[in-house]
Design a protein around this motif. Structure first.
Motif, PDB file in Angstrom:
ATOM      1  N   UNK A  39       0.831  -1.209   0.000  1.00 32.66           N
ATOM      2  CA  UNK A  39       0.000   0.000   0.000  1.00 32.66           C
ATOM      3  C   UNK A  39       0.864   1.257   0.000  1.00 32.66           C
ATOM      4  N   UNK A  40       1.920   1.259   0.825  1.00 27.22           N
ATOM      5  CA  UNK A  40       2.834   2.404   0.847  1.00 27.22           C
ATOM      6  C   UNK A  40       3.485   2.595  -0.515  1.00 27.22           C
ATOM      7  N   UNK A  41       3.905   1.505  -1.108  1.00 24.07           N
ATOM      8  CA  UNK A  41       4.561   1.590  -2.415  1.00 24.07           C
ATOM      9  C   UNK A  41       3.588   2.046  -3.496  1.00 24.07           C
ATOM     10  N   UNK A  42       2.333   1.633  -3.387  1.00 21.34           N
ATOM     11  CA  UNK A  42       1.321   2.091  -4.343  1.00 21.34           C
ATOM     12  C   UNK A  42       1.150   3.602  -4.237  1.00 21.34           C
ATOM     13  N   UNK A  43       1.142   4.133  -3.009  1.00 27.07           N
ATOM     14  CA  UNK A  43       1.021   5.577  -2.816  1.00 27.07           C
ATOM     15  C   UNK A  43       2.243   6.314  -3.346  1.00 27.07           C
ATOM     16  N   UNK A  44       3.432   5.754  -3.126  1.00 20.27           N
ATOM     17  CA  UNK A  44       4.669   6.361  -3.644  1.00 20.27           C
ATOM     18  C   UNK A  44       4.617   6.412  -5.162  1.00 20.27           C
ATOM     19  N   UNK A  45       4.227   5.308  -5.771  1.00 25.13           N
ATOM     20  CA  UNK A  45       4.160   5.245  -7.233  1.00 25.13           C
ATOM     21  C   UNK A  45       3.102   6.210  -7.776  1.00 25.13           C
ATOM     22  N   UNK A  46       1.960   6.284  -7.109  1.00 26.25           N
ATOM     23  CA  UNK A  46       0.909   7.200  -7.558  1.00 26.25           C
ATOM     24  C   UNK A  46       1.375   8.651  -7.494  1.00 26.25           C
ATOM     25  N   UNK A  47       2.034   9.021  -6.407  1.00 28.35           N
ATOM     26  CA  UNK A  47       2.501  10.402  -6.267  1.00 28.35           C
ATOM     27  C   UNK A  47       3.579  10.726  -7.295  1.00 28.35           C
ATOM     28  N   UNK A  48       4.498   9.807  -7.520  1.00 30.36           N
ATOM     29  CA  UNK A  48       5.524  10.016  -8.544  1.00 30.36           C
ATOM     30  C   UNK A  48       4.922  10.148  -9.927  1.00 30.36           C
ATOM     31  N   UNK A  49       3.911   9.333 -10.201  1.00 27.47           N
ATOM     32  CA  UNK A  49       3.254   9.414 -11.502  1.00 27.47           C
ATOM     33  C   UNK A  49       2.530  10.742 -11.680  1.00 27.47           C
ATOM     34  N   UNK A  50       1.924  11.249 -10.590  1.00 28.53           N
ATOM     35  CA  UNK A  50       1.251  12.559 -10.670  1.00 28.53           C
ATOM     36  C   UNK A  50       2.236  13.650 -11.085  1.00 28.53           C
ATOM     37  N   UNK A  51       3.433  13.616 -10.507  1.00 20.03           N
ATOM     38  CA  UNK A  51       4.443  14.626 -10.857  1.00 20.03           C
ATOM     39  C   UNK A  51       4.862  14.461 -12.310  1.00 20.03           C
TER      40      UNK A  51
END
Length: 106
Positions: A39-51
């Motif tokens: 779940x933490x990694x999914x959030x990290x990936x989502x935030x990086x993708x947003x940028x």
């Protein structure tokens, strides 16, 4: 005598079936969802993708300083926490889910 024996077998089978259903009903189902690390990694990936999505045609050195620092931090976190801590199958699953999670209607 035979009828009593068959009746006893029938009752035993019925009790076994009812007990099996009761145990199956009372046993919690394991949720095949994501682990806390996933779940933490999914959030990290989502935030990086947003940028990345905000600057689709830019090189990293062309990003605003704050976004560049945040992206660098997320990339380092992704590599140390996620890539090194999860099996490859989980990492690929998270990567494949990133865009789908951010844009569910598309």
């Amino acid at each position: 005598m035979a009828s009593i024996f068959l009746l006893a077998i029938g009752v035993a089978v019925a009790v076994a079936l009812i007990a099996s259903v009761a145990i199956n009903f009372l046993t919690p189902i394991n949720d095949p969802g994501l682990s806390p690390l996933e779940q933490d990694c999914q959030e990290i990936a989502n935030e990086g993708y947003r940028i990345h999505a905000m600057y689709p045609d830019s090189n990293p050195d062309e990003l605003p300083v704050d976004d560049f620092k945040r992206l660098t931090y997320l990339d380092n976190l992704w590599m140390t926490k996620c890539v090194n801590g999860l099996p490859a199958e989980s990492v690929f699953s998270i990567v494949n889910n990133v865009e789908r999670n951010l844009y569910p209607g598309e």
